[in-house]
Scaffold this motif. Structure first.
Motif, short mmCIF file in Angstrom:
data_model
loop_
_atom_site.label_atom_id
_atom_site.label_comp_id
_atom_site.label_asym_id
_atom_site.label_seq_id
_atom_site.Cartn_x
_atom_site.Cartn_y
_atom_site.Cartn_z
N GLY A 1 0.81 -1.21 0.00
CA GLY A 1 0.00 0.00 0.00
C GLY A 1 0.84 1.25 0.00
N GLY A 2 1.98 1.19 -0.66
CA GLY A 2 2.82 2.37 -0.76
C GLY A 2 3.94 2.14 -1.75
N ALA A 3 4.59 3.22 -2.15
CA ALA A 3 5.65 3.12 -3.16
C ALA A 3 6.80 2.23 -2.68
CB ALA A 3 6.17 4.51 -3.49
N GLU A 4 7.07 2.27 -1.36
CA GLU A 4 8.22 1.52 -0.84
C GLU A 4 8.08 0.04 -1.17
OE1 GLU A 4 6.11 3.23 0.94
OE2 GLU A 4 7.13 5.04 1.67
N ALA A 5 6.92 -0.53 -0.80
CA ALA A 5 6.72 -1.97 -1.04
C ALA A 5 6.81 -2.27 -2.53
CB ALA A 5 5.37 -2.40 -0.49
N LEU A 6 6.24 -1.39 -3.35
CA LEU A 6 6.25 -1.65 -4.79
C LEU A 6 7.66 -1.62 -5.35
CD1 LEU A 6 3.14 0.45 -5.81
CD2 LEU A 6 3.32 -2.02 -5.56
N ALA A 7 8.49 -0.77 -4.77
CA ALA A 7 9.87 -0.71 -5.24
C ALA A 7 10.62 -1.99 -4.89
CB ALA A 7 10.58 0.49 -4.63
N LEU A 8 10.19 -2.65 -3.82
CA LEU A 8 10.88 -3.86 -3.37
C LEU A 8 10.35 -5.10 -4.09
CD1 LEU A 8 10.94 -3.12 0.46
CD2 LEU A 8 12.87 -3.01 -1.13
N ALA A 9 9.08 -5.07 -4.48
CA ALA A 9 8.45 -6.27 -5.04
C ALA A 9 9.15 -6.67 -6.34
CB ALA A 9 6.98 -6.01 -5.29
N PRO A 10 9.28 -7.98 -6.57
CA PRO A 10 9.92 -8.46 -7.79
C PRO A 10 8.98 -8.37 -8.98
CG PRO A 10 9.14 -10.30 -6.52
CD PRO A 10 8.85 -9.07 -5.69
N ALA A 11 9.55 -8.55 -10.18
CA ALA A 11 8.73 -8.55 -11.39
C ALA A 11 8.28 -9.97 -11.73
CB ALA A 11 9.53 -7.96 -12.55
N ALA A 12 8.66 -10.93 -10.89
CA ALA A 12 8.47 -12.35 -11.25
C ALA A 12 7.00 -12.75 -11.28
CB ALA A 12 9.22 -13.22 -10.25
N ARG A 13 6.70 -13.83 -12.02
CA ARG A 13 5.38 -14.46 -12.03
C ARG A 13 5.58 -15.94 -11.74
NH1 ARG A 13 4.74 -11.90 -17.04
NH2 ARG A 13 4.80 -13.93 -18.06
N ASP A 14 4.57 -16.53 -11.14
CA ASP A 14 4.69 -17.98 -10.92
C ASP A 14 4.23 -18.70 -12.18
OD1 ASP A 14 1.96 -18.34 -11.00
OD2 ASP A 14 1.71 -18.16 -8.85
N PRO A 15 4.54 -20.00 -12.29
CA PRO A 15 4.28 -20.72 -13.54
C PRO A 15 2.86 -20.53 -14.05
CG PRO A 15 5.44 -22.12 -11.99
CD PRO A 15 5.12 -20.86 -11.26
N SER A 16 1.91 -20.43 -13.16
CA SER A 16 0.52 -20.34 -13.62
C SER A 16 0.12 -18.90 -13.92
CB SER A 16 -0.40 -20.91 -12.55
OG SER A 16 -0.26 -20.10 -11.40
N GLY A 17 1.07 -18.02 -13.85
CA GLY A 17 0.76 -16.65 -14.26
C GLY A 17 0.34 -15.75 -13.13
N GLY A 18 0.52 -16.20 -11.90
CA GLY A 18 0.17 -15.36 -10.75
C GLY A 18 1.31 -14.42 -10.41
N ARG A 19 0.96 -13.33 -9.74
CA ARG A 19 1.97 -12.35 -9.31
C ARG A 19 2.75 -12.92 -8.13
NH1 ARG A 19 3.34 -8.90 -12.34
NH2 ARG A 19 1.30 -7.96 -12.71
N VAL A 20 4.07 -12.79 -8.15
CA VAL A 20 4.89 -13.21 -7.02
C VAL A 20 5.29 -12.00 -6.22
CG1 VAL A 20 7.09 -14.22 -6.33
CG2 VAL A 20 5.77 -15.26 -8.17
N LEU A 21 4.96 -12.00 -4.93
CA LEU A 21 5.31 -10.85 -4.09
C LEU A 21 6.53 -11.14 -3.22
CD1 LEU A 21 1.76 -9.66 -3.01
CD2 LEU A 21 3.34 -8.55 -4.57
N ALA A 22 6.80 -12.44 -3.00
CA ALA A 22 7.91 -12.80 -2.11
C ALA A 22 9.23 -12.67 -2.86
CB ALA A 22 7.73 -14.22 -1.61
N SER A 23 10.26 -12.27 -2.14
CA SER A 23 11.61 -12.26 -2.73
C SER A 23 12.61 -12.12 -1.59
CB SER A 23 11.75 -11.09 -3.71
OG SER A 23 11.76 -9.87 -3.00
N ARG A 24 13.83 -11.87 -1.96
CA ARG A 24 14.86 -11.64 -0.95
C ARG A 24 15.43 -10.24 -1.14
NH1 ARG A 24 17.66 -17.06 -0.54
NH2 ARG A 24 16.19 -18.28 0.72
N VAL A 25 15.75 -9.60 -0.05
CA VAL A 25 16.38 -8.27 -0.15
C VAL A 25 17.59 -8.21 0.76
CG1 VAL A 25 14.32 -6.98 -0.82
CG2 VAL A 25 14.79 -7.40 1.60
N ARG A 26 18.54 -7.40 0.34
CA ARG A 26 19.71 -7.13 1.18
C ARG A 26 19.34 -5.99 2.13
NH1 ARG A 26 24.36 -8.94 0.17
NH2 ARG A 26 23.85 -9.34 -2.01
N VAL A 27 19.56 -6.21 3.40
CA VAL A 27 19.17 -5.22 4.41
C VAL A 27 20.40 -4.74 5.16
CG1 VAL A 27 17.75 -4.78 6.44
CG2 VAL A 27 16.94 -6.36 4.70
N ALA A 28 20.55 -3.43 5.25
CA ALA A 28 21.65 -2.86 6.03
C ALA A 28 21.14 -1.60 6.70
CB ALA A 28 22.83 -2.53 5.11
#
Lengths: 180, 968, 454
Positions: free
Chosen positions: B658-685
């Motif tokens: 619900g904000g630009a921050e999350a969208l900037a972090l979200a990946p562009a990936a899709r799962d095999p069936s064409g669903g949006r993938v929200l999970a990913s890994r990020v480097r945190v410091a």
């Protein structure tokens, strides 16, 4: 010394007297956009209050008559030959004004502060006559405020009513009955 | 900003509406020198100035389609409430539904069409705007199919029908109309199609479920139909022992929905499918002896048995025993319901997770009972992520001349990694129908502002048997035009458009369609039936019988496989958990003042996004709450203030959607069936700087006090202190003693009550600085305790805290001027205009529920038109607090007196209780032993906040029920 | 005790008149400094008045801060004036004669300072008069159950009585000055002298009246600060709700008051060369009073903790006191303990008591400590009430500091002016004391007559 004391006393006396005389005087009747006369409508013609202030018995607000309601009569009452020509002219002008679709912006006369929840219907229902608060409007050309509408004035009546039936009307002097 | 809130003619129109209420105090202006009283030209016959008038319509904040009852005063909507006749919301609204009202009065709203001139959007007339649109579309149409595209929110109704007709007129193919629903549970739909051949989202009947398991599905916040699901769960709550519905939360982060759960399986991010697999393995195990498992499903058992528990443990990140225990519970407590995936569990294997959950539901015999297919009308299903990405691709390829955006904000709701901004940049004409500025209008060439939902006609069908109708509840505030009407006008004028778009007026079309429905329903007088339907808020038929489903064996066996093993984690990398919150939603309403001001129930953060870390991780990184974290996301680096939350796995970082921050972090990936993938890994410091993190909480721990006790089946009652020794007699309340009962076993912390309170009581929005200084003005707050002591066991307990209306209130005797006093009805009254502002009452209030007006508040036009005329707007230097909505009490008493009868239990309802989907808040007269509140308050779970002080609160809390493992 | 000094009457009058002479540069500098502080504070109040308390650091839960702290502090300062002038008079403590006038002036000015703060801290200060009982058309009355109303009465009574006490006590001196001055000042003193001519009859009435006033003022010493302490004691907050407060506050008040007297006296006697009138003996006596009250205050601290700490861990009272000693405000707490309980013990050493400047240093620090005491009591309890969820700390913002120091300036401004108007040392009583010493057998009244005739 003595002079000082004397001066002080005089100042107090004059000031106090002035306040007593003019201090809480009510405002004069405002100048309305058109010289509508309650004396004529409510007095001479004996039109009942709620004929125009339609909501007084139904809701918190008495309501200002809509332009449509004015036109309702003045579609027929267009002139007043048997009175002074001045009156006739005024009436003609007023009727002309009513033809426009814009509402007449009346100057407000009666107002209670925003923190007061005044409810017309409750008071009318309790048998309070319009004139008890608004005065004898049928004798006024331009309506003016006759009661101070301040808290002490409200309470006078509320206390009186409460004294008659202390139990049922216990709430009449509770702050939250009027304050919101 | 294109809009000018001080536009004169519009405000004048608004003023005329107000003027009917000549004598009614609207808002709180200081005594004016001369005031004008402006009469109606022609009085609306149904308006009596100073009295409320109600209209039924439909909430469009999310696809759930809850019914709305809009309270209007003198022709302007002042409060939204649920529609009790509507089977979806049943009279309740969620926080965002309550806040929809502020979108209507939002000062930033477009007040007329605007057109891009260079960098800015400049006002232009409707004629010019529509001509421009018409010309562009006609030209595009001439260049062949696919040059015009429409990106819209789901419109399962007449609007959708019109859009399709319009697109045909514009020479577009069906696929050129793309339906965008950011939080759409696509994987679930996909899995249902693969397994059962039905591409639909099942309806969940949680009232019938004895156990519920949510795999990252925040069904009490945003998932599917939160109000309905909340009520479903709550019907099984508020009791001890076997009869109580048990909830299990599976996921790396304990979401607000998880707070209502009895058990939390801390599966690692992406480990949910493994948990589901383990469950299926146990359920199908012959030793479990689950009856009625379809043979095709039974056949999978050997393959499942072949999977070693160790593998499952490794993939899930939790001990297998915990999974087995849950499986045991599910086999014992049937029917149950397994919900998921939700945004928080929308990983690469989301579709497999969905499939496994459906298989479990099938195995446990839930399908057809708690999990019902055949309810999804499938009228306008959201397009898959693949289709959305396809649209963006063709945009970037310059294959599109005109893009119409209808209440879908691609730039504000799609992952930045999809480069939607660049894609839109390639389109010669981007036309948006948005009502107020969003990320997309910032790049649009033409904005044709739509009416707000409360100003327009419409119909949506959220499910079979339900048609939710919308009607205008007030004349439009601004010079806007219904988007559908614009499409209609433009469509007709396209070459050959008349054939496709034979209508002239959209409102008439909506009414026409309902008339036809009435006729189909065989109504003798269709016109009357239709009008009644609009007055009721919709047409509601009995829910259709669940459709039987047949399992596709190969799809089932395809689903039964462990997720890919998680790749090794690089140094400094953490699993990213993007979670929606009830207030921020998908971000489309995140700019509403109420939703920004009110603190998130779980983190108590307001006005900003944040990044959650577990205490251990925070310590490892050397960050404290408020330190800025640098996260390297898919679309670049984002800096967010850290919030330390024990309800998160050590190997994860969580950021609210619900904000630009999350969208900037979200990946562009899709799962095999064409669903949006929200999970990913990020480097945190750590960024090495402090950020602003306005939090409401002081300390999230109870510090040895039992402020919020809980009960168990073994010990079902709360010990109460002995208050027999009193120096003074209890104050008497001869007529009524207004009281609240709040069931903490039902309360989910959804904060709908808080927003409702803001709306009902003119509570001002103060901003982040004020929040930092403890000047949040909310009359009602959700207190949230995480446990006993820092570092102790996580034990989240919620406590909605408002004025307790004590019978011996500490605030009353200390007021030197009687600004606060005890009424005969047991309320602790506050008389604002008598208050001088010593703040002694607030100091002496042990509940700290009084709020002080530290400064003058401005309700910026036209926000002031939302103000409730029955409640004073408080001035600077004055103390205020919850009044139990005394204006509603007065109104109810007045009605009763007018009808010469006593007040009926349940007829007076404060704003908070009214909108509580869980029915956790009950209001009534404690003097009447038969009243609901009296009966609840005397129950064994009842306790009062800080009761030992002898303040005698009128609020009785019913203790949360804890269900230890052994009860399962 | 050591013998009283015997300066010649002429010396005494000369000394006093010298004080009333043309102000020196130092005086003017101080005056300017105080005036500046007052202006700063006035500006701050103007802002608070027009923009509201948003400019302070206050919020929820801490609704009271510096402003209320200043109120309590200055009421405390006001204490020892009456103590010295009235109680010590009744106890016939001779050493008071040289110092009581300063103490009384201090009392009046301190109350005048304290009285401002309840108005400053209001959300709507323009309605402060609503705290007074007066007939009005609304038919509304004040809430006599509210300690704030008790404050209004306690403080206003105290102000009235101490002003009367001061003026009555000063009448003979005013008369003396009236006879010694001319022009406008003569007029003023004529006013203040209430037509004093010094006849035997007047003296007889005077001494009676003075005795009566002393008796009347004495209970106020105890009552005023007890009432102020009830603002906290009758509330529900852990750390406030304690029956210990009245005696504890009174002791603290006297401690800070006496400390303030010393802080003022020492520079005063230095500036105007009154060493032979205000002697080390006087300071010594006052210092002993400081030690005594500081011990009482220390005992109060111990009691508070002694009562709270044995409670079970969940007890909010206990939590609050632990928080005071170890929490966010611990530095202030320990400074306060050091200033109020440790430093005063230095005064047990005669050497320190006699070293004027060391004495002043200790006394100044004591008042810092006493201000901190009120601050710690108010702020820690508020910021750490029963519901942990509502905990929040408080830090004053500049307007609060402006008002705090502005008040300091205001107090000393009044004092500087007062110095030039009233003799800071009672000529009459000094003479009386001398005559008294000359004729040990005679009663007070007699002695006065004798001295007057002389």
């Amino acid at each position: 010394m003595k002079i000082l004391a004397l001066g002080a006393t005089l100042a107090l006396g004059i000031g106090g007297g002035a306040f007593a005389l003019f201090g809480d005087r009510l405002p004069p009747a405002p100048v309305q956009p058109i010289p509508f006369s309650h004396r004529v409508h409510a007095g001479a013609l004996r039109i009942g209050c709620t004929a125009c202030h339609a909501y007084a018995e139904r809701g918190p607000v008495a309501g200002i008559p809509s332009m449509a309601r004015c036109r309702g009569c003045h579609r027929f009452v267009k002139e007043d030959p048997e009175h002074r020509p001045a009156v006739d002219a005024e009436l003609k002008r007023a009727v002309e004004r009513l033809r426009q679709d814009a509402p007449i912006e009346w100057v407000r006369v009666h107002r209670v502060p925003d923190h007061v929840g005044f409810h017309h219907a409750r008071h009318v229902g309790a048998g309070v006559a319009c004139r008890e608060c608004h005065g004898a409007v049928e004798e006024m050309d331009a309506v003016r405020q006759v009661a101070s509408l301040d808290m002490g004035w409200c309470l006078e009546c509320h206390r009186r009513e409460q004294a008659e039936r202390p139990v049922e009307r216990a709430r009449l002097t509770d702050c939250w009955t009027c304050h919101k | 900003m294109a809009s000018d809130p001080h536009d004169l003619p519009l405000n004048r129109r608004a003023f005329l509406k107000l003027a009917g209420a000549a004598g009614v105090a609207a808002g709180c202006s200081p005594r004016a020198a001369t005031q004008k009283v402006i009469p109606y030209v022609v009085p609306p016959e149904d308006i009596v100035p100073g009295t409320p008038l109600y209209y039924r319509t439909t909430c469009r904040e999310c696809p759930a389609g809850c019914g709305v009852t809009a309270r209007t005063r003198e022709g302007r909507a002042v409060k939204l409430e649920g529609n009790p006749e509507d089977p979806v919301g049943r009279g309740a609204l969620c926080a965002r539904g309550q806040a929809a009202l502020q979108a209507l009065y939002h000062p930033d709203r477009f007040i007329g069409p605007v057109r891009r001139r260079g960098a800015t959007l400049a006002a232009c007339g409707w004629e010019e705007a529509q001509e421009a649109l018409l010309a562009a579309i006609a030209a595009a149409r001439a260049r062949g199919p696919g040059r015009v595209r429409l990106l819209t929110r789901p419109e399962p109704g007449t609007a959708g029908e019109l859009q399709r007709a319009f697109m045909r007129a514009a020479g577009a193919r069906p696929a050129d109309r793309v339906v965008l629903e950011p939080l759409d549970p696509a994987p679930l739909r996909q899995a249902a199609r693969a397994l059962f051949g039905r591409a639909e989202v099942p309806a969940y009947d949680l009232a019938a479920a004895r156990s519920v398991v949510a795999f990252g599905a925040d069904f009490l916040e945003t998932w599917l139909s939160p109000v309905e699901l909340t009520r479903g769960l709550s019907t099984g709550r508020g009791r001890t022992g076997e009869a109580r519905t048990r909830l299990t939360w599976v996921g790396p982060r304990l979401a607000l929905t998880g707070v209502s759960s009895d058990r939390w399986l801390r599966a690692r991010a992406g480990g949910e499918p493994a948990v589901a697999l383990g469950l299926l393995r146990e359920v199908l195990d012959p030793r479990a002896a689950v009856a009625g498992v379809p043979a095709d499903l039974r056949a999978l058992q050997p393959r499942l048995a072949a999977v070693a528990p160790a593998e499952i443990e490794a993939a899930a990140g939790i001990p297998y025993a915990a999974i087995a225990a849950l499986a045991h519970e599910l086999t014992r407590r049937r029917p149950s319901a397994l919900l998921g995936p939700g945004p928080a569990s929308q990983g690469p294997d989301a579709t497999r997770l969905a499939a496994l959950l459906l298989l479990l539901d099938l195995a446990l015999g839930n399908v057809g009972r708690t999990v019902r297919f055949g309810a999804d009308p499938g009228l306008d299903p959201p397009s898959s992520a693949a289709e959305v990405d396809g649209l963006l691709a063709s945009l970037s390829a310059g294959e599109v001349d005109v893009l119409l955006v209808h209440h879908a904000d691609p730039l504000g709701t799609l992952p930045a990694a999809l480069r939607a901004a660049e894609a839109l940049g390639q389109v010669p004409l981007v036309a948006s129908f948005a009502t107020r500025p969003d990320a997309t209008t910032a790049r649009a060439h033409l904005v044709l502002p739509d009416h707000h939902a409360l100003e327009s006609f419409g119909d949506v069908s959220p499910r079979r048997g339900v048609v939710a109708l919308s009607q205008p509840v007030m004349t439009p505030l601004h010079g806007t035009r219904p988007a559908s009407q614009v499409l209609l006008d433009v469509g007709r004028r396209l070459p050959g458009g008349e054939a496709e778009v034979p209508w002239t007026d959209f409102g008439a079309l909506v009414r026409q369609r309902d008339l036809e429905r009435a006729q189909r329903a065989g109504a003798s007088d269709a016109a009357t039936a239709s009008r009644d339907a609009f007055q009721r808020g919709g047409r509601y038929e009995a829910a259709p019988a669940p459709a039987p489903v047949a399992l596709a064996p190969d799809a089932a066996s395809a689903a039964v496989a462990l997720p890919r093993a998680a790749a090794a984690r690089a140094a400094g990398e953490l699993d990213l958990v993007l979670f929606p919150t009830v207030l921020r939603g998908d971000g489309r309403s995140a700019d509403l003042p109420w939703l920004r001001e009110i603190p998130d129930a779980l983190s108590t953060v307001s006005w900003t996004a944040w990044a959650e870390l577990s205490p251990a991780t925070a310590a490892r990184l050397g960050v404290a709450a408020g330190d800025l974290l640098a996260l390297d996301g898919a679309a670049g680096r984002v800096e967010l203030p850290a919030y330390v939350y024990p309800g998160l796995r050590d190997d994860a970082v969580a950021v609210p959607l619900g904000g630009a921050e999350a969208l900037a972090l979200a990946p562009a990936a899709r799962d095999p069936s064409g669903g949006r993938v929200l999970a990913s890994r990020v480097r945190v410091a750590r960024a090495g700087r402090r950020g602003r993190l306005p939090v409401l909480e002081g300390s999230p721990y109870q510090h040895g006090q039992e402020i919020v006790p809980a009960v168990t089946a073994a010990a079902p009652s709360v010990p109460r202190p002995d208050l027999s020794a009193r120096m003074y007699p209890e104050p008497r309340h001869p007529e009524h003693r207004w009281a609240l009962a709040i069931d903490l076993d039902r309360c989910t912390g959804c904060e709908a009550c808080v927003v409702a309170c803001f709306a009902e009581n003119n509570v001002p929005v103060m901003g982040p600085e004020a929040a930092d200084q403890g000047r949040y003005m909310g009359w009602l707050r959700i207190e949230r305790y995480l446990g006993e002591e820092p570092g102790g066991e996580l034990d989240v307990r919620l406590l909605p805290m408002m004025c307790q209306q004590c019978s011996s209130a500490p605030c009353e005797p200390v007021c030197p001027v009687y600004a606060t006093y005890h009424t005969a009805e047991g309320l602790s009254a506050q008389v604002y205009n008598r208050c001088v502002g010593t703040r002694y009452c607030s100091n002496n209030c042990p509940y700290k529920v009084r709020t002080f007006n530290w400064r003058d508040v401005r309700f910026e036009r036209p926000l002031d038109m939302q103000l409730n005329p029955d409640v004073t707007v408080r001035a600077r230097g004055v103390m205020e607090k919850c009044t139990f909505c005394v204006q509603r009490i007065r109104y109810g008493e007045g009605q009763a007196r007018a009808e010469g009868r006593p007040v009926v239990d349940g007829e007076i309802v404060p704003a908070c209780a009214q909108t509580c989907a869980a029915e956790a808040i009950v209001f009534g007269d404690a003097n009447d032993p038969a009243s609901r509140v009296a009966r609840l308050a005397t129950g064994p779970r009842g306790f009062r906040a800080l009761e030992e002080l002898g303040t005698g609160p009128a609020v009785t809390y019913l203790a949360r029920v804890r269900a230890p493992e052994d009860e399962s | 005790m050591s013998p009283n000094p015997r300066p010649s009457p002429t010396r005494l009058e000369r000394a006093v008149l010298a004080m009333h002479g043309r102000p020196g540069p130092g005086y003017l500098l101080l005056l300017a400094l105080c005036g500046g502080l007052v202006a700063w504070g006035a500006y701050a109040f103007y802002l608070l008045f027009t923009q509201g308390l948003q400019l302070t650091g206050l919020g929820r839960p801490v609704g009271w801060g510096n402003l209320i702290c200043n109120f309590v502090f200055w009421v405390g300062i006001a204490h020892c004036g009456t103590l010295i002038s009235a109680i010590l008079f009744l106890f016939r403590a001779r050493f008071r004669t040289a110092v009581y006038r300063v103490a009384e002036m201090m009392t009046v000015f301190a109350v005048m300072t304290a009285g401002l703060f309840p108005v400053f801290h209001l959300g709507r200060p323009w309605l402060a008069y609503w705290l007074m009982p007066y007939p009005n058309q609304r038919g509304l009355w004040i809430n006599f159950r509210s300690p704030l109303v008790w404050d209004v009465f306690a403080v206003s009574t105290y102000l009235t009585v101490s002003v009367v006490f001061l003026l009555v006590g000063a009448a003979p001196d005013a008369a003396a000055l009236r006879d010694a001055t001319t022009g406008l000042r003569r007029r003023l003193y004529a006013l203040l002298a209430f037509g004093w001519r010094g006849t035997d009859e007047q003296w007889r009435h005077y001494t009676r009246a003075y005795l009566f006033l002393a008796g009347f003022a004495t209970p106020l010493v105890v009552s005023v600060h007890s009432v102020v302490s009830w603002d906290f004691a009758v509330s529900l907050l852990p750390g406030w709700h304690s029956s210990l407060f009245p005696p504890y506050f009174v002791a603290g008040a006297i401690l800070s008051g006496v400390a303030m007297v010393i802080t003022i006296l020492v520079p005063l006697r230095r500036a105007f060369h009154l060493e032979d009138i205000i002697t080390p003996h006087h300071l010594d006596m006052l210092s002993r009073l400081v030690v005594l009250t500081s011990l009482i205050v220390g005992y109060a601290y111990l009691t508070e903790f002694g009562l709270a700490l044995p409670q079970p861990a969940s007890d909010p009272e206990r939590a609050t006191f632990l928080y005071r000693a170890t929490g966010h405000y611990a530095p202030f707490f320990w400074t306060m303990v050091t200033c109020n309980c440790v430093l005063p013990l230095l005064l047990l050493a005669r050497r320190v008591r006699r070293a004027a400047w060391a004495l002043v240093a200790v006394c100044v620090l004591i008042n810092v400590g006493m201000w901190l005491e009120r601050w710690v009591i108010i702020v820690t309890s508020l910021s750490h009430d029963r519901l942990p969820f509502a905990w929040r700390t408080y830090a004053p913002r500049w307007p609060e500091w402006a008002l705090t120091f502005g008040a300091l300036g205001w107090f000393f401004l009044l004092f500087l002016v007062g110095l030039k108007v009233l003799p800071p040392i009672s000529i009459a009583e000094m003479k009386e004391a001398q005559a008294h010493a000359a004729a040990p057998s005679g009663t007070g009244t007699l002695a006065v007559e004798v001295s007057h005739v002389a």
